[in-house]
Scaffold this motif. Sequence first.
Motif, PDB file in Angstrom:
ATOM      1  N   ALA A  34      26.293   6.431   5.581  1.00  0.00           N
ATOM      2  CA  ALA A  34      25.004   5.753   5.465  1.00  0.00           C
ATOM      3  C   ALA A  34      24.925   5.055   4.122  1.00  0.00           C
ATOM      4  CB  ALA A  34      23.868   6.770   5.606  1.00  0.00           C
ATOM      5  N   ILE A  35      24.654   3.744   4.135  1.00  0.00           N
ATOM      6  CA  ILE A  35      24.522   3.004   2.883  1.00  0.00           C
ATOM      7  C   ILE A  35      23.068   2.658   2.600  1.00  0.00           C
ATOM      8  CG2 ILE A  35      26.848   2.095   2.988  1.00  0.00           C
ATOM      9  CD1 ILE A  35      25.751  -0.499   4.078  1.00  0.00           C
ATOM     10  N   SER A  36      22.197   2.953   3.576  1.00  0.00           N
ATOM     11  CA  SER A  36      20.756   2.825   3.381  1.00  0.00           C
ATOM     12  C   SER A  36      20.089   3.638   4.475  1.00  0.00           C
ATOM     13  CB  SER A  36      20.325   1.349   3.447  1.00  0.00           C
ATOM     14  OG  SER A  36      20.216   0.918   4.776  1.00  0.00           O
ATOM     15  N   PRO A  37      18.794   3.863   4.380  1.00  0.00           N
ATOM     16  CA  PRO A  37      18.125   4.644   5.441  1.00  0.00           C
ATOM     17  C   PRO A  37      18.213   4.013   6.824  1.00  0.00           C
ATOM     18  CG  PRO A  37      16.754   4.538   3.476  1.00  0.00           C
ATOM     19  CD  PRO A  37      17.891   3.591   3.255  1.00  0.00           C
ATOM     20  N   THR A  38      18.568   2.753   6.913  1.00  0.00           N
ATOM     21  CA  THR A  38      18.620   2.074   8.217  1.00  0.00           C
ATOM     22  C   THR A  38      19.963   1.397   8.481  1.00  0.00           C
ATOM     23  OG1 THR A  38      17.668   0.063   7.257  1.00  0.00           O
ATOM     24  CG2 THR A  38      16.129   1.664   8.232  1.00  0.00           C
ATOM     25  N   THR A  39      20.967   1.698   7.669  1.00  0.00           N
ATOM     26  CA  THR A  39      22.256   1.013   7.831  1.00  0.00           C
ATOM     27  C   THR A  39      23.406   2.003   7.739  1.00  0.00           C
ATOM     28  OG1 THR A  39      21.322  -0.946   6.775  1.00  0.00           O
ATOM     29  CG2 THR A  39      23.722  -0.875   7.006  1.00  0.00           C
ATOM     30  N   LEU A  40      24.351   1.873   8.673  1.00  0.00           N
ATOM     31  CA  LEU A  40      25.578   2.661   8.658  1.00  0.00           C
ATOM     32  C   LEU A  40      26.760   1.725   8.458  1.00  0.00           C
ATOM     33  CD1 LEU A  40      25.066   5.240  11.577  1.00  0.00           C
ATOM     34  CD2 LEU A  40      25.068   5.710   9.115  1.00  0.00           C
ATOM     35  N   ALA A  41      27.776   2.230   7.777  1.00  0.00           N
ATOM     36  CA  ALA A  41      28.989   1.453   7.539  1.00  0.00           C
ATOM     37  C   ALA A  41      30.185   2.215   8.105  1.00  0.00           C
ATOM     38  CB  ALA A  41      29.188   1.200   6.055  1.00  0.00           C
ATOM     39  N   VAL A  42      30.982   1.520   8.898  1.00  0.00           N
ATOM     40  CA  VAL A  42      32.214   2.092   9.450  1.00  0.00           C
ATOM     41  C   VAL A  42      33.355   1.679   8.534  1.00  0.00           C
ATOM     42  CG1 VAL A  42      33.706   2.298  11.456  1.00  0.00           C
ATOM     43  CG2 VAL A  42      31.254   1.865  11.760  1.00  0.00           C
ATOM     44  N   ARG A  43      33.916   2.655   7.808  1.00  0.00           N
ATOM     45  CA  ARG A  43      34.963   2.353   6.841  1.00  0.00           C
ATOM     46  C   ARG A  43      36.364   2.550   7.393  1.00  0.00           C
ATOM     47  NH1 ARG A  43      31.978   5.751   1.996  1.00  0.00           N
ATOM     48  NH2 ARG A  43      30.345   4.207   1.528  1.00  0.00           N
ATOM     49  N   SER A  44      36.505   3.401   8.404  1.00  0.00           N
ATOM     50  CA  SER A  44      37.819   3.608   9.029  1.00  0.00           C
ATOM     51  C   SER A  44      37.621   4.089  10.456  1.00  0.00           C
ATOM     52  CB  SER A  44      38.648   4.624   8.234  1.00  0.00           C
ATOM     53  OG  SER A  44      38.056   5.908   8.274  1.00  0.00           O
ATOM     54  N   VAL A  45      38.615   3.807  11.277  1.00  0.00           N
ATOM     55  CA  VAL A  45      38.623   4.211  12.684  1.00  0.00           C
ATOM     56  C   VAL A  45      39.997   4.782  12.985  1.00  0.00           C
ATOM     57  CG1 VAL A  45      36.911   2.487  13.376  1.00  0.00           C
ATOM     58  CG2 VAL A  45      39.363   1.920  13.435  1.00  0.00           C
ATOM     59  N   PRO A  46      40.160   5.494  14.119  1.00  0.00           N
ATOM     60  CA  PRO A  46      41.501   5.956  14.493  1.00  0.00           C
ATOM     61  C   PRO A  46      42.457   4.773  14.633  1.00  0.00           C
ATOM     62  CG  PRO A  46      39.831   7.042  15.822  1.00  0.00           C
ATOM     63  CD  PRO A  46      39.133   5.971  15.052  1.00  0.00           C
ATOM     64  N   ALA A  47      43.670   4.936  14.148  1.00  0.00           N
ATOM     65  CA  ALA A  47      44.635   3.837  14.172  1.00  0.00           C
ATOM     66  C   ALA A  47      44.898   3.351  15.593  1.00  0.00           C
ATOM     67  CB  ALA A  47      45.937   4.279  13.512  1.00  0.00           C
ATOM     68  N   LEU A  48      44.851   4.274  16.570  1.00  0.00           N
ATOM     69  CA  LEU A  48      45.093   3.880  17.954  1.00  0.00           C
ATOM     70  C   LEU A  48      43.996   2.982  18.497  1.00  0.00           C
ATOM     71  CD1 LEU A  48      46.320   7.316  19.361  1.00  0.00           C
ATOM     72  CD2 LEU A  48      47.713   5.272  19.029  1.00  0.00           C
ATOM     73  N   LEU A  49      42.824   2.990  17.847  1.00  0.00           N
ATOM     74  CA  LEU A  49      41.679   2.223  18.342  1.00  0.00           C
ATOM     75  C   LEU A  49      41.318   1.079  17.412  1.00  0.00           C
ATOM     76  CD1 LEU A  49      39.394   5.249  19.330  1.00  0.00           C
ATOM     77  CD2 LEU A  49      41.197   4.174  20.670  1.00  0.00           C
ATOM     78  N   ASN A  93      41.966  -1.975  17.318  1.00  0.00           N
ATOM     79  CA  ASN A  93      41.655  -3.284  17.883  1.00  0.00           C
ATOM     80  C   ASN A  93      40.329  -3.303  18.626  1.00  0.00           C
ATOM     81  OD1 ASN A  93      44.081  -4.443  16.969  1.00  0.00           O
ATOM     82  ND2 ASN A  93      45.190  -3.630  18.743  1.00  0.00           N
ATOM     83  N   ALA A  94      39.659  -2.153  18.727  1.00  0.00           N
ATOM     84  CA  ALA A  94      38.393  -2.094  19.439  1.00  0.00           C
ATOM     85  C   ALA A  94      37.248  -2.505  18.532  1.00  0.00           C
ATOM     86  CB  ALA A  94      38.161  -0.688  19.979  1.00  0.00           C
ATOM     87  N   ASP A  95      36.090  -2.722  19.129  1.00  0.00           N
ATOM     88  CA  ASP A  95      34.906  -3.060  18.362  1.00  0.00           C
ATOM     89  C   ASP A  95      34.416  -1.828  17.618  1.00  0.00           C
ATOM     90  OD1 ASP A  95      31.607  -3.204  18.537  1.00  0.00           O
ATOM     91  OD2 ASP A  95      32.551  -5.106  17.977  1.00  0.00           O
ATOM     92  N   ALA A  96      34.453  -1.877  16.291  1.00  0.00           N
ATOM     93  CA  ALA A  96      34.137  -0.709  15.470  1.00  0.00           C
ATOM     94  C   ALA A  96      32.695  -0.261  15.656  1.00  0.00           C
ATOM     95  CB  ALA A  96      34.425  -1.008  14.002  1.00  0.00           C
ATOM     96  N   GLN A  97      31.779  -1.194  15.780  1.00  0.00           N
ATOM     97  CA  GLN A  97      30.375  -0.828  15.922  1.00  0.00           C
ATOM     98  C   GLN A  97      30.129  -0.097  17.245  1.00  0.00           C
ATOM     99  OE1 GLN A  97      27.542  -4.003  15.327  1.00  0.00           O
ATOM    100  NE2 GLN A  97      25.983  -3.009  16.568  1.00  0.00           N
TER     101      GLN A  97
END
Length: 625
Positions: free
Chosen positions: A518-533, A535-539
């Motif tokens: 969480a970078i604010s009370p209303t915002t989330l940040a995706v910093r990493s995902v599984p390597a196998l995924l 190419n997918a949409d992170a959000q």
Amino acid sequence: MNAPLSPIRSIQQLPDNLISQIAAGEVVERPSAVVKELLENALDAGASQITVRLEQGGVKRIAITDNGRGITPEQLPLALARHATSKIASLHDLENVATLGFRGEALASIASVSQLTLTSRTADAAHASEIDGGTLAVTPSSGAQGTTVDVQDLYFNTPARRKFLKSDQTEFGHCAEVVRRIALARPDVSFSLTHNGKTVDHWIVTEMAKRSAGILGHEFANARLALDEAAGPLRLHGFVGLPTASKARADAQYFYVNGRFVRDKLLVHAVRAAYQDVLHGDRYPSYVLGLDLDPALVDVNVHPSKIEVRFRDSRAVHQFVFHAVSRALAQTSATSFGATPAPLASPSSAMPWIRGSQEHLQAILQPGAQLPPQVPQQQTSFGPQFAPSAHGIAQTTANYGALFTDNPRPARGAPSYQAIPQADNQTLPSDDFPLGFALAQLHGIYILAQNTKGLVLVDMHAAHERILYEQLKGALDEDAMQVQPLLIPVTFFADAVEVGTAEENQETLHALGFDIAAISPTTLAVRSVPALLKNADAQTLARDVLRDVREFGGSRVLVERRNELLGTLACHTAVRANRSLTAPEMNALLRQMEATERADQCNHGRPTWSQLALSDLDKLFLRGQ
């Protein structure tokens, strides 16, 4: 309104006939229960040939003849006495029951509610002897070696019980099912079933494969896997049906413990759990399985009909059955040749794009061995999981037998298929590659491939989904989920519940390969995902994983709901329809399917590929006719 009080009576000993009729209420529930008890007695007597004759669904008459050891004339009255049996003589025998029957109540109970006649002859007797169930009078008779039990007018003296019976056809259906169950367990015995003078079923002595095919039908016979595994005192053998042989009802499930048909919740759950990755939730698998173990490790004396059992170590039995069936189903491996799939590669190494020669593999596995020159890697748009291996096993396109050459992606408006030109020195695919090699892509959905049998059609999204799913499971099981940091974190608006879920379940998210902060009370940040995924949409991935974690709880989602979560993630990442694939990409997908467990079905139980044999194609075009 209170019921009137019954008159006070003194305690008294019940007459034997009433005791037998009370016992019959437990043992003789309907005609099929009589058939079951008499068939079990025949098998315990060593019969190799059994004939079952029924009239009016078994209500009018049940006559079962066997060629077993028979009963001597002096023991015939004992055979109809309560609690008289030759199968157990001590507590030790009761704790190690090796026969189907052992209570010594069946014949006495049946005789108390019917007109029973028992005729038997031993091998050394000059003639057969007959006993009347009512008078217990023994008289000489004629007959071959073995025993015939003739039960007529069931419940003639207890008309209230008879009113609860269903139609003749319904009762016959129950009787026929009992015969089928027992015939499945004993293919070494021939069975014949007649109803109202007409032969309904006849099974000769054969092997289990043919007996099960004859009883469960050709659909099951053409879509089953043989299973035979042992661990310590446990052995599981028989056949499990492929998911394509599943049914809308659980009427093709036969489980035997030491040859006895049982309905045990523990065993049913173990098999069902093994199918959970390859079967729709509203479908039921078909199987014929036998569990053999030391009789001292199972208690069969927990129910009057002996259809329930209790194991001394139920957890060990459950795990053994679950893993044995799981391993059998893993052999489906998207191959119509019955080959066992190659083991899944660890998440730290890419899967081989194609299997090399046995000598090459041995050279790689030997420590300090001189490796052959590596083939330059050929990158595919599937990402590293579809890239050729860097260990010298991968081969270039030419090594596929010159069946295709790379073809550029079609331009906008071009036909929705991709043809692969074939070289002049074309050679047919070998059995080493059961799914063959790609010929074309149809409507951006299906891959058409040629193998030694004919034409293979592959649903590329479903197949890729299964591959990713199995890779995610393997990585999570080994606690080796590789993470792909994002160069630029993906931020999105989130409500308070999503933000709270992310902050409270960091450990679970990290185990799954996600870094969501969480970078604010209303915002989330995706910093990493599984390597196998990657190419997918992170959000979309982040929202889905947060939803499941919130719904099922952080710890529970990794245990009870893990497969559903991984299936969702794999579905988002799998190659989509209308995606044009190059020849190397299509062939890479086929090779991955051959090396992936349970690749015959996607995560939702749908088939991923289908085979059209040359003979099927010849029929379509009337060739040879």
